[in-house]
Structure formats: C-alpha cells, structure tokens
Design a protein around this motif. Sequence first.
Motif, short mmCIF file in Angstrom:
data_model
loop_
_atom_site.label_atom_id
_atom_site.label_comp_id
_atom_site.label_asym_id
_atom_site.label_seq_id
_atom_site.Cartn_x
_atom_site.Cartn_y
_atom_site.Cartn_z
N LEU A 175 25.07 60.02 43.30
CA LEU A 175 25.89 60.29 44.95
C LEU A 175 27.74 60.75 44.27
O LEU A 175 27.78 61.24 45.29
N GLY A 176 27.79 59.71 43.11
CA GLY A 176 29.36 59.43 43.13
C GLY A 176 29.95 59.02 43.96
O GLY A 176 31.00 59.42 43.82
N VAL A 177 29.14 57.47 44.26
CA VAL A 177 30.43 56.81 45.40
C VAL A 177 30.86 55.80 44.42
O VAL A 177 29.84 55.08 43.80
N SER A 178 31.77 55.70 44.83
CA SER A 178 32.32 54.64 43.25
C SER A 178 32.07 53.43 44.10
O SER A 178 32.67 53.39 44.89
N ILE A 179 32.36 52.58 42.79
CA ILE A 179 32.01 51.16 43.38
C ILE A 179 34.01 50.72 43.66
O ILE A 179 34.13 50.39 42.27
N MET A 180 34.12 49.90 44.82
CA MET A 180 35.26 49.73 45.31
C MET A 180 36.24 48.11 44.22
O MET A 180 36.94 47.83 44.35
N PHE A 181 35.05 47.67 45.74
CA PHE A 181 35.63 45.89 45.24
C PHE A 181 34.01 45.02 45.02
O PHE A 181 33.05 45.71 45.41
N VAL A 182 34.37 44.30 44.55
CA VAL A 182 32.55 42.96 44.41
C VAL A 182 33.12 42.15 45.52
O VAL A 182 33.99 41.43 45.36
N GLY A 183 32.25 41.17 46.17
CA GLY A 183 32.10 40.30 46.78
C GLY A 183 30.86 39.01 46.13
O GLY A 183 29.77 39.19 45.38
N THR A 184 32.08 37.79 46.00
CA THR A 184 31.56 37.12 44.61
C THR A 184 31.18 36.03 44.53
O THR A 184 30.93 34.93 43.97
N GLY A 185 30.98 35.72 46.24
CA GLY A 185 30.36 34.34 46.89
C GLY A 185 30.92 34.45 48.40
O GLY A 185 32.14 35.36 48.92
N GLU A 186 30.81 33.78 48.99
CA GLU A 186 30.51 33.58 50.33
C GLU A 186 32.63 32.95 51.17
O GLU A 186 32.60 33.03 52.39
N LYS A 187 33.65 32.37 50.11
CA LYS A 187 34.62 32.66 50.34
C LYS A 187 34.77 33.62 51.26
O LYS A 187 34.88 34.79 50.21
N ILE A 188 36.43 33.69 51.92
CA ILE A 188 37.08 34.82 51.80
C ILE A 188 37.85 35.53 50.71
O ILE A 188 38.19 36.27 50.99
N SER A 189 38.20 34.17 49.85
CA SER A 189 38.51 35.06 48.41
C SER A 189 37.88 35.57 47.71
O SER A 189 38.68 35.65 46.59
N ASP A 190 37.19 35.34 47.72
CA ASP A 190 35.76 35.48 47.34
C ASP A 190 35.41 37.10 46.91
O ASP A 190 34.85 37.61 47.11
N LEU A 191 36.76 37.90 46.54
CA LEU A 191 36.81 39.37 46.96
C LEU A 191 37.46 39.80 45.42
O LEU A 191 38.61 38.96 45.19
N GLY A 192 37.38 40.96 44.75
CA GLY A 192 37.97 42.01 43.26
C GLY A 192 37.45 42.79 43.45
O GLY A 192 36.53 43.51 43.71
N GLU A 193 38.41 43.62 42.50
CA GLU A 193 38.25 45.35 42.85
C GLU A 193 37.62 45.43 41.70
O GLU A 193 37.86 44.70 40.92
N PHE A 194 37.56 46.39 41.90
CA PHE A 194 35.41 46.66 41.19
C PHE A 194 36.79 46.42 38.81
O PHE A 194 37.54 48.00 39.21
N SER A 195 36.46 46.12 38.30
CA SER A 195 36.91 46.60 36.87
C SER A 195 35.04 47.20 36.78
O SER A 195 34.14 46.51 36.38
#
Length: 300
Positions: A175-195
């Motif tokens: 679809l050409g839809v890029s991943i922007m973020f990745v959630g890596t856990g349940e905590k609110i801080s568990d978010l990273g920009e996609f690499s």
Amino acid sequence: QLSLNIDYPFHKMMFVGLQGSGKTTSIAKITKFLQQKKKKKVLVVAADIYRPAAIEQLQKLGSDNNFEVFEQGQNNPVDTVKKALEYAQSNKFDTVIVDTAGRLQIDQELMKELIEIKNVLNPQDCLIAIDALSGQEILSVAKGFNDAVSLTGAILTKADGNSKGGAALSIKHTLGVSIMFVGTGEKISDLGEFSPERFTKKILGMQDVVSFVEDAKEIIDEKSATKVGLKIMSGQFNFKDMLFQLKSIQKLGVSKLAGLIPGIPKITEEQKIQLDEQIKVTEALNNSMTKKKKQKQKNK
C-alpha cells in the motif's frame, strides 16, 4: 521512514484501526511524545462512542499523563469533532488528535463515519494502528481503511512480543503506507520512532542495543548513574545505591534487558510480577533502615 507533519501551525491527526489493535493507548503515547519532545499543545478528541468505556479509558490516560481530552458523551462523533476543532482553536491548541471508533471487522457503517470525520477534520495525518501479532490478513484490513481515508502512516503496536511484525512490511510494500512509530511495551514511554535498520535487525533476530541505550538515557539520570558506577569501582557502594540500581532496572524493563543477553529465554509475565514484588520488599527493608545503616558500604 516518514515523519509527522508537525510543522503545520494547526496540525490535525486521526487514528483508525480495529478493536484490540492498541489504537487508544498509542494515541496517548504519541500525545506524550509530541508534548515532551516536540513541545506541542495537544488536544485529544474522544470520538469512539461504541466501544464500552472507550471515552473513560481515554480520560483516564489523559488524567494520568497530563493531556486534555475533549468529549461530548454519546453525541454524534462528527458533531463532536466539529466542536473540538472550535474549542482547540479558541484555546490555542496547535495539535488535535482524533480517536475514531474501532470495529471487530471492517464494515460499511464504520467507513462512512470515518469518511465524514475526515471531511470535517481535514487532517494532515491519518494513521492506522497495526498489531504486530497480526498475520497477513491485516493487509485487507489496512487496504479497507486506506481506500476510505487515504492513510499517511502506521504505528506498529505490541512489538515487544514474540512476533517479528513482518506484516507491517507487507503493508508498506503493498500500500505504500510507511511505519512511523513502534510501540514496545505497555508504558506510555514505550514508544519509538521507526528505524528501518533496527526493525530489520529484529526480524533477523539481532538485538536492538541502540534503542535500549536511547531508552536508558531518557529514563536514567546520567549523572546519578555515573556517580553510582564510580562508587562501585571505589568500594563505596551502599544499600541506597543498590536500591537505585534495582529501581533503574525496573524502569527500563527487565524483559527488555534480558532480551539483549544471548541465551536468556523470554521472561514471563509471572516472573516480572515476582521481580517487582522482590524490589518492593527490598525497598521496604531499605526504608526501614536508619540513615547510618543505609550508608554502610556493601563491599561483599
């Protein structure tokens, strides 16, 4: 890799996804990300009136993480979005995020409502929450949303599980839809920009040490950590320092730390609970000590 269009003076976003995809929690994570790292004033709009307690969940997330939630109860979601835009502009919010209704499966009623919301909101970004545990069937789901509202990106949720998240790559390719973020856990801080590089390493079974180090820098005070390190090397390590180390490990996530060490199996939820209890007991014992006893060196 694709970044959010945060340079707009009035940035509008809408989130879509199936129920259980982690959409609402992801909204809270991205809101916190925009507040802390991009210094944005964010208004989150509760436009899911169908899932039981959806509005209450968003309000609780807002209360716990210091962001405002606009809601109009069970009113028509399209009308709620209209009023939210007026409220946001009159109260000088520079970012609006709309939590739309999820469904157990794609249906025409859902798509009609999403199209109406998009026409009113006119968002710069329309993101879909994708469960990393989903199989290739998520492709047809994403295509349905993309046909209706023209997705600009995706957030991969629950990426801390055993799944490699390969379906997300299929969405990008198809679809050409890029991943922007990745959630890596349940905590609110568990978010990273996609690499892309780190994600590829995960699929190949290689450990993402860089992301872990970045998380550690945000959670642990570097000066305090350096001070404790010097005390260990000089034999001045005491009970208070030991508690600091244990609490730091707890904040980082034991499962993340263990996952970086070759040969160590994945830590179960039960084991995490047991460790948290052990740390609480250690903290209680530490707090019951006198100041003199806490500062006693622990060299053995």
